[in-house]
Design an enzyme around this catalytic site. Structure first.
Site, PDB file in Angstrom:
ATOM      1  N   TYR A 189       0.910  -1.252   0.140  1.00  0.00           N
ATOM      2  CA  TYR A 189       0.043  -0.023  -0.077  1.00  0.00           C
ATOM      3  C   TYR A 189       0.940   1.215   0.117  1.00  0.00           C
ATOM      4  O   TYR A 189       1.813   1.278   0.793  1.00  0.00           O
ATOM      5  CB  TYR A 189      -1.062  -0.003   1.298  1.00  0.00           C
ATOM      6  CG  TYR A 189      -1.626   1.138   1.517  1.00  0.00           C
ATOM      7  CD1 TYR A 189      -2.866   1.218   0.900  1.00  0.00           C
ATOM      8  CD2 TYR A 189      -1.201   2.261   2.020  1.00  0.00           C
ATOM      9  CE1 TYR A 189      -3.511   2.568   1.053  1.00  0.00           C
ATOM     10  CE2 TYR A 189      -1.604   3.611   2.233  1.00  0.00           C
ATOM     11  CZ  TYR A 189      -3.199   3.834   1.901  1.00  0.00           C
ATOM     12  OH  TYR A 189      -3.807   4.793   1.829  1.00  0.00           O
ATOM     13  N   GLU A 223      -3.319   7.643  -4.317  1.00  0.00           N
ATOM     14  CA  GLU A 223      -3.406   6.245  -3.539  1.00  0.00           C
ATOM     15  C   GLU A 223      -3.103   4.983  -4.337  1.00  0.00           C
ATOM     16  O   GLU A 223      -3.934   5.121  -5.602  1.00  0.00           O
ATOM     17  CB  GLU A 223      -4.524   6.091  -2.527  1.00  0.00           C
ATOM     18  CG  GLU A 223      -4.520   4.827  -1.557  1.00  0.00           C
ATOM     19  CD  GLU A 223      -5.812   5.131  -0.744  1.00  0.00           C
ATOM     20  OE1 GLU A 223      -5.565   4.972   0.447  1.00  0.00           O
ATOM     21  OE2 GLU A 223      -6.913   4.720  -1.612  1.00  0.00           O
TER      22      GLU A 223
END
Lengths: 294, 378, 378, 294
Positions: C104, C189
């Site tokens: 992530y 993101e």
């Protein structure tokens, strides 16, 4: 008290695992400096000359409370090394690395301003206060504790002058080599207030050279804000007029920047200017004998 | 210091979107003829020698042509020139524009302010040193802020521009700033910058890229500066080596000590002919290399003045002794040495063994070097 | 807030050089078949609904295909869906990669630090809110310094990357930073970021561009956010207008006063159904426009709570009276008003003349609005 | 003494020739503020409401000794306007302009740090000290000189509260509206020390709202560094949980940022938190009647 470094100075060496980094770590230790940590990415967990090496400056600071750094990392990585130190809260960085692009130094200087981190250098011999600490590469042999302050834009020439001061039986309070690059973190004007305030400095030796206008600005400062006697020397009066910055540079300088203009500025501000470096120690001695007032 | 020829500087400006005259680099009269015949360079055109020295116009290195034949003729004439010691190898052919006013604009570093400095003047096309101070506007650009709108407005107002040219100037200043800031410029100068209708056109380009930033600029690896052949060799070997007019060679370490040594020699009547800065080396092989290079410059005498700090005196002495063995008989020179500092005793001993006396005082040794220089024949 | 669909976010990443799966946006089953048949999208492939809501995998909006026929079938099935209220109009077909680990990484703003914040975790592919704090590394990036080497090294070490992936990650982080910094990102993101051999590939992209920066980004002018039709009209007319679940309409000026009004209504048992922030207008026509918009939302009652500062009370009253004349009979609603501040007296008089009573106290007026809301039928 | 502005404040209005700029110039004048200059490129030499307009801030500062600026210029040019003011040496900038991209504000805030220039705002009502000066757009009618300090992230709501303080017979020392944008030049934590030091402030009203963690940080500050009584209010407790910053935002907040967490933080730091804005004036009055100690 001394200038910028003292017995509380805890030195980190960035690039400690390189040849220069290792050699000068030993020299700083021999000087009596607390070299508490080294930092080289990927070399964390090793030791160099008994000094623990960390992968990052943040870790080094956290584990060893380092409060000053001596940077030896190659020019392409120097900016990053300084940012790392400044981000980790270090407030004094001596950058020995030479050939750092001045555009990088501009970013480093102004970032240092933001973070409250002072840079000495780049391409400089660093700072030393005999009996206390040394951050940089000035040879240990030239020092003896005393009350003469030295600031200089030169390297080797400074060693010779500092050594000469010792040879006439005097000693130094703090010696600071600023480096002669186009953009330096600490200029004469930045350094002078520390020497003015330092109770251990009775007299100041100022070693300049041609190019730029740092000596002229120092003279202005001396005239208005400095009370101690000053012995100065300017190297390069025989050099052909520097055209380094081309035409545009000439308009910035407008007649300043020569050995002559620097000499005149310093003399008119009350400094005594030597013709040769080897005259300096004697002039210092004579001046001290004449009494403290300027 | 990587000085870019006009056409290279202009290519850099073009990369940042700047408006430039239509032009083309050529290397022969035939090429000059071809590019004007084909219309790639519109006629009438200007033919300019791509040399680094200034004063090309007065020196006949800039000519005009109205036909392809004239362009070829001008090219031939300029390519035959040696301009201020530099052989002309490249020409820039550019359309000749109907010029209104000529301005000056430049970005460089202000060391004292530790900021880039933008300068502009309504008096372009002349040497900027001759322009009165009040005819030059100075704007310090913070690298974190970039060139602000107010700064551009101030320049534009100072230059007396309005309307179309004012708008164009706003864009051009941004382009100049980006060139300087992003390309590691030491200097980005346009003189003259010409107003041509609503356009603003860079008629010349003087761009210097910072040498220390060359690791970021492999594209300039082929550029040879205005160095002598020996200086070029020194550069390749990483030795600071400069040739001057006199006959005494100087080897020292550190810029300050080197300058102080030159000062002393001159003070006592000597003429330094070449100097070489050993820097902070502690490799005897590099010292040997430096000495052999010095020998090639055929000095009447050599003055070695070293203070051992980072460099150790014995390292220098060893390198020197090794070099003396290698110097051919016809390249030998009298050597006056002064070595002090780290491992001084060992160094002096090594030199003495090789027959070289190291003196302690600068005055005494400088005078000896001057005497040796005057006595020796080239 | 301009939320970019996955494929648009990926296009932006690609602009900054990021490595991405080979893929293609399609809008029909036939197209899905064609691009897989031609090999433009290699098989096996992933077929993903281009919607803004999360949880696509679980919701059946992501499917796999090994043949062109399967790709067409998957495309048809997803294009028939309405995913969390959003009609699926576009699909992204991408090669299916042999994924090693999933990571992530995200950049967003830390308001308190007033710095961009880079976050990364070795636990990718899950909702980041469920990842323990000690599994997330946080790096604050100074806009004047950019993303420093040490910061990238720290992230890479935290993620446990070495060798090829470490190098790729260094580059990717720089690209992510540039995307965020140069494209006015509010969020950039990547979850999951997959290790595929030595490559690191963004399997998803969630990019939000700051609304206030839209003057720099005409390229997103066509993006309609997840607004209701009335919210869309309000946006075009420059009115802050939000629809909620209740039945009382609220018109106030300023975000703080609007919130305080909603708080009071809820406290006294009311359910706000729509709110509208007049902001600092002093144009009666805009007030009228806002009221007419509110009428279209068919509230059971409307509570007007205005403090006249920049906005004058008489301006609001005039606009309101004008609007009441224009509202069709079937859209009328009970109105409870509370206006105070600048030109309060004049404003109250204008309202009184039109039959509207302005109360002075918030508690009293909020209770009246709640009563009106409960009494009125939709 | 007051907070940041006083009778010595000399206000420049950037964007004075626009509608808002002109309207609020008059209001600032009516408040008693010395509005000494306006700046609009290309409009130099004109006047607006008797105030001379200059082409550049540097010229305005040089000719009028302006020491604060009120910025009304549209969002796309606001960054440039602030840089101009900071470069001209102005140390206080109230930015009224709304919709400034936060990336611009990041650059502005940090550049302000470098230059020593404080920003209030953007998208804020500004600052006012009754009887002394106002920089911004808070309506004059709400003020009465007194000893209640007010800091707030809201606009209109603040006016109502400030007005209510006047209605119960009290007055304000300084009222500062910080703006509710994602990045503000002055946060609660930045503003609190001024009110703590201000001898004219006896009690502080703090008006917060949901989103961000500025109130939680203010509570930390209040707990350790603030001695005066505080009455607080948080708007937005009925709002649905804000998802503005998406998932990544949620990890920054980690449960903070709600009306509830802010309220609890402030209460545990000793502040009294009102349920409704209209309760505040009465609470202030009662608290003052109870005596000065916190």
């Amino acid at each position: 008290m001394s200038v910028l470094v003292d017995a509380e100075t805890r030195v980190l060496v960035q690039g400690i695992t390189g040849h220069q980094g290792t050699v000068h770590t030993v020299q700083m230790q021999k000087f009596g400096t607390q070299v508490v940590a080294g930092a080289t990415p990927g070399k964390g967990g090793t030791t160099v000359e008994g000094v623990p090496v960390f992968d990052s400056v943040a870790e080094a600071v956290q584990k060893t409370r380092a409060n000053a750094t001596c940077i030896f990392v190659p020019a392409p990585y120097a900016k990053d090394a300084f940012f790392e130190a400044a981000d980790a809260g270090i407030k004094l960085a001596v950058i020995v690395t030479e050939h750092i692009p001045f555009h990088d130094m501009l970013a480093m200087y102004h970032y240092g301003q933001l973070r409250g981190a002072r840079i000495i250098g780049p391409n400089c011999p660093g700072i030393a206060s005999p009996g206390k600490a040394k951050v940089g590469i000035i040879p240990n042999v030239v020092f003896h504790p005393g009350r003469v302050g030295v600031i200089s834009r030169s390297g080797t020439l400074t060693y010779e002058i500092v050594s000469g001061i010792k040879d006439v039986g005097l000693g130094q309070s703090t010696c600071m080599g600023l480096g002669g690059d186009p953009v330096v973190g600490t200029s004469f004007v930045d350094a002078l207030p520390y020497f003015e305030k330092d109770p251990e400095t009775d007299i100041l030796v100022l070693v300049g050279e041609i190019g730029g206008t740092a000596e002229e600005e120092a003279a202005e400062y001396l005239r208005h804000n400095f009370t101690k006697p000053v012995i100065a020397y300017i190297a390069g009066r025989s050099a052909p007029p520097g055209k380094r910055m081309g035409h545009a540079g000439a308009i910035i300088a407008r007649g300043r920047g020569t050995a002559q203009s620097k000499r005149e500025a310093l003399e008119s501000a009350g400094a005594q200017v030597a013709n040769f470096p080897y005259e300096i120690p004697t002039l210092v001695k004579e001046r001290l004998a004449a009494g403290p007032a300027r | 210091m990587v000085k870019l020829a006009e056409w290279r500087g202009k290519e850099l400006f073009r990369k940042y979107g700047m408006s430039l005259p239509r032009g083309r680099v050529v290397r022969s009269a035939d090429e000059a003829k071809a590019v004007t015949e084909s219309g790639e360079v519109p006629l009438p055109c200007v033919v300019k020698a791509q040399v680094l020295a200034g004063g090309r116009g007065k020196g006949g290195a800039v000519r005009f042509a109205s036909t392809p034949a004239e362009a070829a003729e001008a090219a031939r004439a300029i390519l035959d020139m040696e301009f201020k010691g530099e052989k002309v190898k490249e020409l820039l052919l550019e359309e000749k524009l109907a010029i209104g006013r000529e301005l000056y604009v430049a970005l460089t570093l202000d060391r004292s302010a530790r900021l880039p400095l933008l300068m502009a003047s309504p008096q372009g096309g002349v040497e900027i040193e001759t322009v009165p101070d009040d005819q030059i506007v100075r704007i310090w650009v913070h690298p974190f802020a970039g060139l602000s709108g107010w700064q551009k407005r101030r320049v534009i107002k100072f230059l007396g521009l309005t309307g179309g040219p004012a708008k164009t100037m706003d864009t051009l200043l941004e382009q100049l700033w980006r060139t300087f800031h992003l390309e590691d410029g030491e200097l980005a100068e346009i003189n003259p910058l010409a107003i041509v209708g609503d356009r603003i056109v860079a008629l010349d380009a003087k761009v210097i890229i910072e040498d220390d930033a060359s690791f970021r600029h492999p594209e300039y690896a082929d550029i040879r500066d205005d160095r002598t052949p020996l200086e070029e060799i020194a550069r390749e070997e990483g030795i600071a080596f400069v040739q001057l007019d006199g006959n005494i060679g100087v080897i020292a370490n550190g810029a300050g000590l080197t300058m102080a040594t030159l000062d002393a020699l001159q003070q006592f009547g000597g003429r330094p002919g070449v100097f070489l800065d050993l820097g902070g080396t502690d490799d005897p092989a590099k010292v040997t290399q430096a000495f052999l290079l010095m020998a090639k410059a055929r000095p009447a005498a050599v003055f070695l003045n070293v203070f051992g700090g980072v460099t150790r005196c014995d390292t220098v002495a060893k390198g020197l002794v090794e070099a003396m063995k290698q110097v051919p008989a016809n390249e030998r020179f009298p050597l006056i040495a002064r070595i002090r500092g780290n491992n001084e005793t060992e160094g002096i001993a090594i030199l003495r063994e090789a027959g070289v006396i190291s003196m302690r005082e600068l005055e005494e040794s400088a005078k000896a070097a001057v005497a040796a220089g005057n006595g020796g024949a080239r």
